[in-house]
Motif scaffolding. Sequence first.
Motif, mmCIF file in Angstrom:
data_model
loop_
_atom_site.group_PDB
_atom_site.id
_atom_site.type_symbol
_atom_site.label_atom_id
_atom_site.label_comp_id
_atom_site.label_asym_id
_atom_site.label_seq_id
_atom_site.Cartn_x
_atom_site.Cartn_y
_atom_site.Cartn_z
ATOM 1 N N TYR A 14 0.811 -1.220 0.000
ATOM 2 C CA TYR A 14 0.000 0.000 0.000
ATOM 3 C C TYR A 14 0.844 1.268 0.000
ATOM 4 O O TYR A 14 0.391 2.326 0.433
ATOM 5 N N LEU A 17 -0.590 4.729 -1.298
ATOM 6 C CA LEU A 17 -1.635 5.506 -0.626
ATOM 7 C C LEU A 17 -1.107 6.883 -0.264
ATOM 8 O O LEU A 17 0.032 7.050 0.162
ATOM 9 N N MET A 41 -6.310 7.660 -1.837
ATOM 10 C CA MET A 41 -6.476 6.480 -0.980
ATOM 11 C C MET A 41 -7.142 5.319 -1.723
ATOM 12 O O MET A 41 -7.562 4.343 -1.103
ATOM 13 N N LEU A 44 -7.235 1.389 -0.625
ATOM 14 C CA LEU A 44 -7.252 1.168 0.824
ATOM 15 C C LEU A 44 -8.225 0.034 1.130
ATOM 16 O O LEU A 44 -9.383 0.095 0.723
ATOM 17 N N ARG A 56 -5.538 0.335 7.392
ATOM 18 C CA ARG A 56 -6.349 1.543 7.575
ATOM 19 C C ARG A 56 -5.875 2.338 8.787
ATOM 20 O O ARG A 56 -5.824 3.568 8.754
ATOM 21 N N ALA A 59 -2.805 4.268 7.729
ATOM 22 C CA ALA A 59 -3.156 5.344 6.797
ATOM 23 C C ALA A 59 -3.867 6.491 7.515
ATOM 24 O O ALA A 59 -3.525 7.663 7.310
#
Length: 166
Positions: A14, A17, A41, A44, A56, A59
């Motif tokens: 990820y 992101l 995003m 996600l 999550r 982030a």
Amino acid sequence: MKTVQLGAVVLRNYINLSPVALPDKRIADLDFKPLGGGSGMIGLPGDYTPPSRFVRAVAFSKTARSTSSGEEAMYEVFRILDNFNVPLGAAEGSGEVKTSGMRSATQWTTCSDTKNRVIYYHTQHNRRVRRIELDHIDFAKPTELVHLPLDREKTQDIEDVVPISK
């Protein structure tokens, strides 16, 4: 594999992101624009598995806004934590033995203001934030154990904001 290494392996998927929206792109004679705010995003994960909730958490904590007071920080923490609530029935599984009164859903959410020694919480039945001010408890005088329900009533209040016309 160590937990930290496992977390890094999960997060590696990820690295794209970003809190910044994706840039516009032109291909041949077509213009492509992001669908809206938050396009950085895209990708996600949104399911209730622990790895997805972990991604999550990273982030949202990395993009949390700065706050100027303990109370504002508390609301920011709840705004973030509420993204991890598991709704009733979403994670019960099939074929599992269900225990009466037990749920795998999020039953309560807490945050602590360590500077002011306050614990805040809300429950799945009542989103109103409640607080426990630790300075109001005399820990030097042990007493018998006191049990308090998380919810006095398992109801939510609703404020009607439309004036009543007569």
